[in-house]
Scaffold this active site. Structure first.
Site, short mmCIF file in Angstrom:
data_model
loop_
_atom_site.label_atom_id
_atom_site.label_comp_id
_atom_site.label_asym_id
_atom_site.label_seq_id
_atom_site.Cartn_x
_atom_site.Cartn_y
_atom_site.Cartn_z
N ASP A 172 0.84 -1.20 0.00
CA ASP A 172 0.00 0.00 0.00
C ASP A 172 0.87 1.25 0.00
OD1 ASP A 172 -1.94 1.90 0.22
OD2 ASP A 172 -2.80 1.15 2.09
N ASP A 379 -1.67 6.52 -6.98
CA ASP A 379 -1.99 5.44 -6.05
C ASP A 379 -2.06 4.11 -6.78
OD1 ASP A 379 -2.78 4.34 -3.51
OD2 ASP A 379 -4.81 4.19 -4.32
#
Length: 499
Positions: A172, A379
């Site tokens: 992440d 992202d």
């Protein structure tokens, strides 16, 4: 091969990012907004994409584990590890068809975007340890996207403890804490590998309440133990109800034959949420508790990745360290730092282009304000690029106006602009471009903005609107492009390689 030993000092602050998926060709040029020096149209290979979607075979997990490091070397005194990167669909144990895989992916994506908006809106917990640097060699790890119906678009398989116990971890780029589910487990979700047992690791050291790590870590919430409290506790909430709670510790992580000692990790005894299948989470955000921030030194906040395309048998790559950065031909754009949310990687976006012409959109719509609101985040955990509604509508309408020759199809999930391309071998479509602050223009491959949502020829415009002021460049748009991060100089690069 001789094992490489790395030792961390858990108090550093280096910026790094990981970005996920694919194959195709990208064109990055430096051009004025009105310039037509990059393509205005390109060809989408419809039938080839459909055939690939139908015939894509799954990669056995045992095969992936047999090919952890695909390249290693040494240059100017620095070592380099280049490892395989695989999309989560390659590890799916059930072939539910491309339509269902797409629907599941979009459902995960909606949750991910809700998490980001919630966290950047202030409902988040972030890590923070500051301090010194140390020397570390470049390293990498095989990254595999999520298994079964668990969370995360990308998983990394690493070793935890001494001797190392192999674990799949969600990667992440918007989180800073590294944590793993631990025995004894008071509340744990199902994972693919056996739960990590700290008692079986010779290198596991629980962090004491008096440790600077506990005192500086913003995830720390107190102490636990006999005699009034001895061990440092941590707690992280991810905004969607997911959370992990446990004890902070120093532990050895391994990437192939590279061992990284004294990494500050969370040993989670109570865990819940969107992490099913993985043993935990590998946070590589911009904050000081992230893995790369803890490394510092020769890693220098530098890494690059190339994300493989959906439904193909090819492999992408992930490299860490300054030796991973391209030496020439890359197009670099400034990284922006948001002090309010240091975990996220912001870039300056000045506009969007269709057919070689910039769409009329007020530039301030993408601006990161002085108060830390808005802006554009890169992202890897988000699949579909999100744009503020006003920007999206102008962008989409311009694309529709230039594709009136293509038959339309009904909307699919979050996609409101779809086409019925059944029976087409190829189609000519307008290019789609990102205009970055300072002049660079990234023109995407056609397969990065018109994607199949089934195996019968329905393709959709892979962007979606958001009512939030936050824009997110997702991993579909990043596929097949070498993306590099050089936080020392505050830059992110596109190219020159494709995968």
């Amino acid at each position: 091969m001789t094992a490489v030993i790395l030792t961390t000092m858990v108090e550093v602050a280096i910026l790094i990012c990981l970005l996920q998926l694919a194959t195709a060709t990208a064109t990055a040029t430096t051009a004025a907004a009105s310039s037509l020096s990059y393509p205005s149209h390109q060809i989408l290979a419809v039938q080839e994409i459909i055939d690939t979607t139908k015939s894509a075979a799954h990669v056995p997990q045992t095969q992936l584990l047999d090919h952890e490091t695909i390249e290693s070397g040494e240059s100017h005194g620095g070592k380099r590890w280049k490892l395989n990167l695989v999309h989560r669909d390659k590890l799916s144990e059930n072939d539910d068809g491309h339509r269902r895989r797409t629907e599941a992916r979009l459902k995960r994506d909606v949750k991910r975007v809700a998490i980001l908006n919630s966290r950047i809106g202030g409902n988040h917990t972030k890590g923070g340890v500051q301090g010194g640097r140390f020397e570390v060699e470049d390293f990498g790890s095989e990254v595999v996207s999520g298994m079964r119906q668990g969370s995360g678009e990308y998983f990394v398989r690493i070793g935890v403890g001494s001797p190392p116990r192999s674990q799949y971890m969600v990667v992440d780029s918007g989180s800073d804490v590294v944590w793993v589910q631990c025995l004894p487990c008071k509340q744990c979700y199902q994972q693919s590998d056996p739960l990590f047992d700290p008692a079986s690791s010779a290198s596991f050291v629980a962090v004491s309440c008096a440790s600077p790590v506990c005192q500086h870590a913003e995830t720390a919430v107190g102490c636990d133990g006999h005699g009034g409290g001895r061990w440092c506790k941590y707690e992280v909430s991810y905004g969607d109800g997911s959370y992990t709670k446990g004890t902070l510790a120093l532990e050895t992580l391994s990437f192939g034959n590279t061992f990284i000692r004294n990494v500050a990790i969370g040993c989670g005894h109570r865990n819940q949420g969107l992490f099913v299948g993985a043993a935990g989470l590998l946070g590589i955000g911009g904050g000081s508790m992230s893995l790369v921030s803890q490394l510092g030194g020769e890693a220098g906040g530098a890494f690059s990745y190339c994300l493989v395309s959906r439904g193909t048998g090819s492999l992408g790559s992930l490299e860490f360290g300054r030796e991973s950065l391209p030496t020439d031909s890359a197009v670099w754009v400034p990284l922006l730092r948001n002090p309010r949310f240091p975990s996220f990687y912001y870039v300056g976006l000045s506009g969007l282009g269709v057919g070689g012409v910039q769409v009329t959109i007020p530039e301030p719509i993408f601006k990161l304000s002085d108060m830390g609101h808005g802006g554009v985040v890169m992202d890897t955990g988000t699949a579909v690029t999100r744009l503020p509604t006003v920007a999206y509508a102008a962008f989409r309408d311009t694309f529709i106006a230039q594709t009136t020759n293509l038959p339309r199809a009904r909307p699919v999930s979050i996609f409101d602009t779809c086409y019925d391309l059944n029976g087409f071998v190829t189609v000519r479509v307008p290019t789609v471009s990102f205009y970055f602050s300072g002049g660079p223009v990234l023109t995407l491959p056609a397969s990065n903005f018109l994607i199949p949502v089934d195996d019968v020829g329905t393709f959709c415009f892979a962007f979606a609107p958001t009512s939030s002021g936050l824009s997110i460049i997702g991993n579909i748009q990043q596929e097949g492009i070498q993306i590099s991060f050089d936080s020392t100089n505050g830059l992110m690069g596109f190219g020159p390689n494709v995968c």
